[in-house]
Enzyme design. Structure first.
Site, mmCIF file in Angstrom:
data_model
loop_
_atom_site.group_PDB
_atom_site.id
_atom_site.type_symbol
_atom_site.label_atom_id
_atom_site.label_comp_id
_atom_site.label_asym_id
_atom_site.label_seq_id
_atom_site.Cartn_x
_atom_site.Cartn_y
_atom_site.Cartn_z
ATOM 1 C CG HIS A 22 -1.403 1.224 1.122
ATOM 2 N ND1 HIS A 22 -2.176 1.736 2.579
ATOM 3 C CD2 HIS A 22 -2.554 1.499 0.608
ATOM 4 C CE1 HIS A 22 -3.403 2.662 2.489
ATOM 5 N NE2 HIS A 22 -3.229 2.652 1.355
ATOM 6 C CG ASP A 64 -3.118 5.006 -1.461
ATOM 7 O OD1 ASP A 64 -4.197 4.763 -0.605
ATOM 8 O OD2 ASP A 64 -1.968 4.901 -1.044
ATOM 9 C CE1 TYR A 112 11.849 11.504 -17.320
ATOM 10 C CE2 TYR A 112 13.321 13.617 -17.282
ATOM 11 C CZ TYR A 112 12.210 12.416 -18.190
ATOM 12 O OH TYR A 112 11.679 12.702 -19.372
#
Length: 148
Positions: A22, A64, A112
């Site tokens: 998670h 999530d 990035y």
């Protein structure tokens, strides 16, 4: 061969997904993305486009729900309001498999930096520019898991 596993998820990617927990992030990267030297483990998915890979991953991985954002795409350099076709398709895949989540644009270099902290980067051979996506893993509830 296993039952019920999306065929694009090979053994290395299955291991990476199964190892995630998670709040961990996974990056689905296009063919131009600098996967090798960012740091996270890289799983190659040669011959697979990024949308198909997102579909395969989201078939098994929840997003999530405990955070305000659980999906991100790279902004178009010089035109941050633009939404490339591949990103619109990502959004359709997310809605179909994960529900009411919005994919949020992130500036290239910030994307990035987020990728550096990911659990895994999946290197696809997606040729469309900006075919990059970060997904944050949610929880699998007891009623969703397989019991033996």
């Amino acid at each position: 061969m296993l039952k019920g596993i999306h065929p694009l998820l090979g053994p290395d990617l299955l291991h990476a997904l199964r190892s995630m927990g998670h709040g961990d992030d996974i990056v689905i990267a296009d063919a131009n993305f600098p996967v090798t030297f960012l740091g996270p483990r890289v799983v190659r998915a040669d011959g697979v486009d990024a949308v198909a890979m997102a579909e395969a991953i989201l078939t098994h991985m929840p997003l999530d729900t405990f955070v305000p954002k659980a999906a991100w795409r790279m902004e178009v350099v010089g035109d941050p309001g633009a939404v490339p076709e591949v990103c619109s398709t990502f959004q359709e895949v997310v809605h179909r498999h994960a529900g009411d989540f919005t994919i949020h644009p992130v500036e290239r270099f910030a994307f990035y930096e987020m990728a550096r902290k990911a659990a895994c980067i999946v290197a696809t051979t997606e040729a469309r520019l900006y075919g990059n996506l970060i997904l944050k893993m949610g929880v699998v509830h007891p009623q969703e898991s397989v019991r033996v």
